[in-house]
Design a protein around this motif. Structure first.
Motif, PDB file in Angstrom:
ATOM      1  N   PRO A   1      24.840 -21.536  -0.606  1.00  0.00           N
ATOM      2  CA  PRO A   1      26.004 -22.439  -0.636  1.00  0.00           C
ATOM      3  C   PRO A   1      27.088 -22.000   0.336  1.00  0.00           C
ATOM      4  CG  PRO A   1      25.895 -21.152  -2.666  1.00  0.00           C
ATOM      5  CD  PRO A   1      24.638 -20.877  -1.914  1.00  0.00           C
ATOM      6  N   LEU A   2      27.744 -22.985   0.947  1.00  0.00           N
ATOM      7  CA  LEU A   2      28.931 -22.681   1.758  1.00  0.00           C
ATOM      8  C   LEU A   2      29.963 -22.018   0.845  1.00  0.00           C
ATOM      9  CD1 LEU A   2      29.236 -26.091   3.675  1.00  0.00           C
ATOM     10  CD2 LEU A   2      28.512 -23.885   4.642  1.00  0.00           C
ATOM     11  N   LYS A   3      30.863 -21.276   1.446  1.00  0.00           N
ATOM     12  CA  LYS A   3      31.863 -20.535   0.661  1.00  0.00           C
ATOM     13  C   LYS A   3      32.652 -21.479  -0.264  1.00  0.00           C
ATOM     14  CE  LYS A   3      35.372 -17.027   1.722  1.00  0.00           C
ATOM     15  NZ  LYS A   3      36.592 -17.348   2.466  1.00  0.00           N
ATOM     16  N   ARG A   4      33.022 -22.638   0.294  1.00  0.00           N
ATOM     17  CA  ARG A   4      33.839 -23.550  -0.522  1.00  0.00           C
ATOM     18  C   ARG A   4      33.049 -24.119  -1.699  1.00  0.00           C
ATOM     19  NH1 ARG A   4      33.120 -26.936   4.283  1.00  0.00           N
ATOM     20  NH2 ARG A   4      31.639 -28.592   3.779  1.00  0.00           N
ATOM     21  N   VAL A   5      31.756 -24.310  -1.476  1.00  0.00           N
ATOM     22  CA  VAL A   5      30.914 -24.884  -2.536  1.00  0.00           C
ATOM     23  C   VAL A   5      30.686 -23.841  -3.630  1.00  0.00           C
ATOM     24  CG1 VAL A   5      28.653 -25.879  -3.061  1.00  0.00           C
ATOM     25  CG2 VAL A   5      29.819 -26.498  -0.924  1.00  0.00           C
ATOM     26  N   ALA A   6      30.455 -22.596  -3.209  1.00  0.00           N
ATOM     27  CA  ALA A   6      30.271 -21.512  -4.196  1.00  0.00           C
ATOM     28  C   ALA A   6      31.555 -21.323  -5.012  1.00  0.00           C
ATOM     29  CB  ALA A   6      29.894 -20.220  -3.489  1.00  0.00           C
ATOM     30  N   ALA A   7      32.693 -21.398  -4.342  1.00  0.00           N
ATOM     31  CA  ALA A   7      33.983 -21.239  -5.049  1.00  0.00           C
ATOM     32  C   ALA A   7      34.192 -22.392  -6.028  1.00  0.00           C
ATOM     33  CB  ALA A   7      35.124 -21.189  -4.035  1.00  0.00           C
ATOM     34  N   PHE A   8      33.813 -23.588  -5.625  1.00  0.00           N
ATOM     35  CA  PHE A   8      33.947 -24.766  -6.511  1.00  0.00           C
ATOM     36  C   PHE A   8      33.080 -24.581  -7.752  1.00  0.00           C
ATOM     37  CE2 PHE A   8      34.708 -28.975  -7.873  1.00  0.00           C
ATOM     38  CZ  PHE A   8      33.512 -29.643  -8.103  1.00  0.00           C
ATOM     39  N   GLU A   9      31.852 -24.143  -7.537  1.00  0.00           N
ATOM     40  CA  GLU A   9      30.932 -23.932  -8.670  1.00  0.00           C
ATOM     41  C   GLU A   9      31.490 -22.910  -9.649  1.00  0.00           C
ATOM     42  OE1 GLU A   9      27.052 -22.690  -7.364  1.00  0.00           O
ATOM     43  OE2 GLU A   9      26.204 -24.634  -7.837  1.00  0.00           O
ATOM     44  N   ARG A  10      32.083 -21.843  -9.107  1.00  0.00           N
ATOM     45  CA  ARG A  10      32.617 -20.771  -9.981  1.00  0.00           C
ATOM     46  C   ARG A  10      33.768 -21.271 -10.851  1.00  0.00           C
ATOM     47  NH1 ARG A  10      31.853 -17.544  -5.561  1.00  0.00           N
ATOM     48  NH2 ARG A  10      34.015 -17.724  -4.885  1.00  0.00           N
ATOM     49  N   MET A  11      34.484 -22.306 -10.388  1.00  0.00           N
ATOM     50  CA  MET A  11      35.615 -22.800 -11.188  1.00  0.00           C
ATOM     51  C   MET A  11      35.137 -23.394 -12.503  1.00  0.00           C
ATOM     52  SD  MET A  11      38.554 -24.184  -8.646  1.00  0.00           S
ATOM     53  CE  MET A  11      37.663 -25.431  -7.699  1.00  0.00           C
ATOM     54  N   GLY A  12      33.981 -24.067 -12.460  1.00  0.00           N
ATOM     55  CA  GLY A  12      33.296 -24.473 -13.687  1.00  0.00           C
ATOM     56  C   GLY A  12      33.922 -25.614 -14.477  1.00  0.00           C
ATOM     57  N   LEU A  13      35.227 -25.588 -14.684  1.00  0.00           N
ATOM     58  CA  LEU A  13      35.860 -26.559 -15.590  1.00  0.00           C
ATOM     59  C   LEU A  13      37.118 -27.112 -14.933  1.00  0.00           C
ATOM     60  CD1 LEU A  13      36.195 -27.899 -18.403  1.00  0.00           C
ATOM     61  CD2 LEU A  13      37.369 -25.794 -19.141  1.00  0.00           C
ATOM     62  N   GLY A  14      37.173 -28.463 -14.895  1.00  0.00           N
ATOM     63  CA  GLY A  14      38.345 -29.128 -14.341  1.00  0.00           C
ATOM     64  C   GLY A  14      38.850 -30.202 -15.286  1.00  0.00           C
ATOM     65  N   MET A  15      40.082 -30.653 -15.018  1.00  0.00           N
ATOM     66  CA  MET A  15      40.631 -31.755 -15.812  1.00  0.00           C
ATOM     67  C   MET A  15      40.833 -32.973 -14.912  1.00  0.00           C
ATOM     68  SD  MET A  15      43.962 -31.867 -18.333  1.00  0.00           S
ATOM     69  CE  MET A  15      45.298 -32.128 -17.158  1.00  0.00           C
ATOM     70  N   PHE A  16      40.278 -34.068 -15.302  1.00  0.00           N
ATOM     71  CA  PHE A  16      40.412 -35.341 -14.605  1.00  0.00           C
ATOM     72  C   PHE A  16      41.649 -36.026 -15.181  1.00  0.00           C
ATOM     73  CE2 PHE A  16      38.960 -38.096 -11.582  1.00  0.00           C
ATOM     74  CZ  PHE A  16      37.712 -38.655 -11.680  1.00  0.00           C
ATOM     75  N   VAL A  17      42.435 -36.705 -14.354  1.00  0.00           N
ATOM     76  CA  VAL A  17      43.624 -37.413 -14.850  1.00  0.00           C
ATOM     77  C   VAL A  17      43.670 -38.804 -14.240  1.00  0.00           C
ATOM     78  CG1 VAL A  17      46.147 -37.425 -15.040  1.00  0.00           C
ATOM     79  CG2 VAL A  17      44.914 -35.240 -15.033  1.00  0.00           C
TER      80      VAL A  17
END
Ligand code: GLC
Length: 413
Positions: free
Chosen positions: A6-22
């Motif tokens: 994975p590209l660095k940004r994609v790996a970082a996104f995956e690590r975040m794991g949980l987001g809130m949609f608004v």
């Protein structure tokens, strides 16, 4: 065939794991969902007057961001413009159908981004690609696409570093040339590390629509394991999910998910390495419904006990005797997600008397040193032989029931 790195940004996104949609816009004043203009066939001119009563007086960007942060979310995806075409941001002269020209009289995305930056939450911008009210959408599509591209350019140049753009709406004209290459190039020019998502909608979950896409979407449906072997580019996956039956607030939508359902969906996402994007729909002027705030608070309590496993764990190939149970692995640990445990207590007060449940995992080659519940440190007995790991998953102690319980197995050095 190899799985791409994975590209660095994609790996970082995956690590975040949980987001809130608004989901918040003019439609929130009507309280019958974000599609009300279209579904209820509302008069265009009358609908546009909603901006004159959109005061945003209850919008507290910090409270919104802290609601997400306390829930364990690492990012927030806020609708900067939904299908109605009204922008929560200053479109810098592109349109007067935006927050600075409404009763709010201010740039709400500026407040959102400032609050995100203050509290270490990554801001993502949802942006519609279709527009029910813009005349060019139907009459001069190329001119409309240039308006859309310039709108996104404003977002990419006026708010500092952003986590990503979350597009939604290309499914509305399947045969059209949306010139996505130009749109994505604009993003890459100003925000090279931004994640690009383009929702493929309910009918095409998990589909990769373009080489620039960094994550696929599973709208309202649990993600399936992705076979990335031989893929040109490693793409992440994210499930977006409503708390009840509406993205934008439904004032008479009482069909909320239970905390257990939210927790189990989050775990099901992480089981296959996908992110979970759970949605809230603020009230007319930007407040947060108490019920939605409380559900996010309970999620945060669960994350407080087990968040390490959600953020650090990656899918483990082991299979389990109890179909819902699974393992995640990190560099130095394995996490066992155990569902449907009973609880100890007293036969006169405790339902589900079954308080023990062997969880037998097959395909565990990593040598285990010890296993313990993450919530209270109770050491669990286990047997590991020939790749089989059997954990004596004790039931909840009386007074506790976390819906999904996670044990951490430390590996032998
Ligand atoms: C669907 C809905 C849209 C919502 C989106 C969120 O595309 O049409 O209103 O914003 O899902 O995933």
């Amino acid at each position: 065939m190899a799985i791409p790195t994975p590209l660095k940004r994609v790996a970082a996104f995956e690590r975040m794991g949980l987001g809130m949609f608004v989901h918040w816009g003019l439609y929130s004043q009507l309280g019958v969902g974000e599609w009300t203009y279209h579904i209820h066939k509302r008069d265009k001119d009358e609908y546009k007057t909603l901006k004159d009563t959109f005061t945003a007086e209850d919008f507290d960007a910090e409270a919104l961001v802290l609601t997400a942060k306390e829930a364990g979310c690492k990012y927030i995806t806020l609708t900067t413009r939904h299908h109605e075409g009204f922008s929560l941001y200053d479109t810098c002269g592109l349109s007067d159908f935006d927050a600075p020209h409404s009763a709010a009289g201010r740039d709400l995305i500026r407040e959102f981004v400032d609050a995100c930056n203050k509290h270490g939450i990554v801001p993502f911008f949802y942006h519609t690609t279709l527009d029910w009210l813009h005349p060019d959408f139907n009459e001069n599509f190329d001119a409309y696409l240039e308006y859309l591209r310039k709108s996104v350019e404003v977002l990419c140049t006026n708010y500092g570093k952003i986590g990503g753009l979350w597009f939604d709406g290309n499914w509305s004209r399947k045969d059209a040339d949306w010139k996505v290459g130009e749109l994505y190039a604009t993003i890459r020019k100003y925000q090279p590390d931004a994640i690009i998502v383009n929702n493929t909608g309910l009918g095409a979950r998990g589909k990769v629509g373009h080489p620039e896409i960094d994550s696929v979407t599973f709208e309202q449906g649990r993600p399936t394991p992705m076979d990335r072997e031989g893929m040109e580019k490693y793409v992440a996956a994210e499930m977006c999910h409503t708390l009840n039956d509406h993205w934008g607030i439904g004032k008479n939508d009482f069909n909320y998910q239970s905390p257990r359902s939210i927790i189990e969906h989050l775990c099901a996402c992480r089981r296959v390495g996908a992110n979970y994007l759970i949605n809230i729909g603020p009230t007319a002027q930007g407040g947060i419904e108490p019920m939605q705030r409380e559900l996010m608070r309970i999620l945060g309590k669960w994350m407080g006990l087990y968040g390490e496993a959600i953020y650090r764990g990656k899918p483990h190939p082991a299979t389990c005797s109890h179909k819902k149970n699974f393992l995640l692995k990190s560099e130095d640990a394995i996490y066992a997600f155990i569902h449907d445990l009973g609880r100890s207590g007293n036969a006169n007060v405790t339902v589900n008397g079954e308080i023990e449940g062997d969880s037998v995992f097959r395909g565990v080659s990593e040598p285990i040193a010890s296993v313990a519940w993450m919530d209270n440190g109770e050491v669990l007995s286990f047997v590991q032989q020939d790749g089989v790991l059997a954990i004596d998953a004790t039931g909840y102690p009386y007074g506790m029931s976390t819906c999904v319980r996670v044990a951490k197995a430390t590996l032998k050095k």
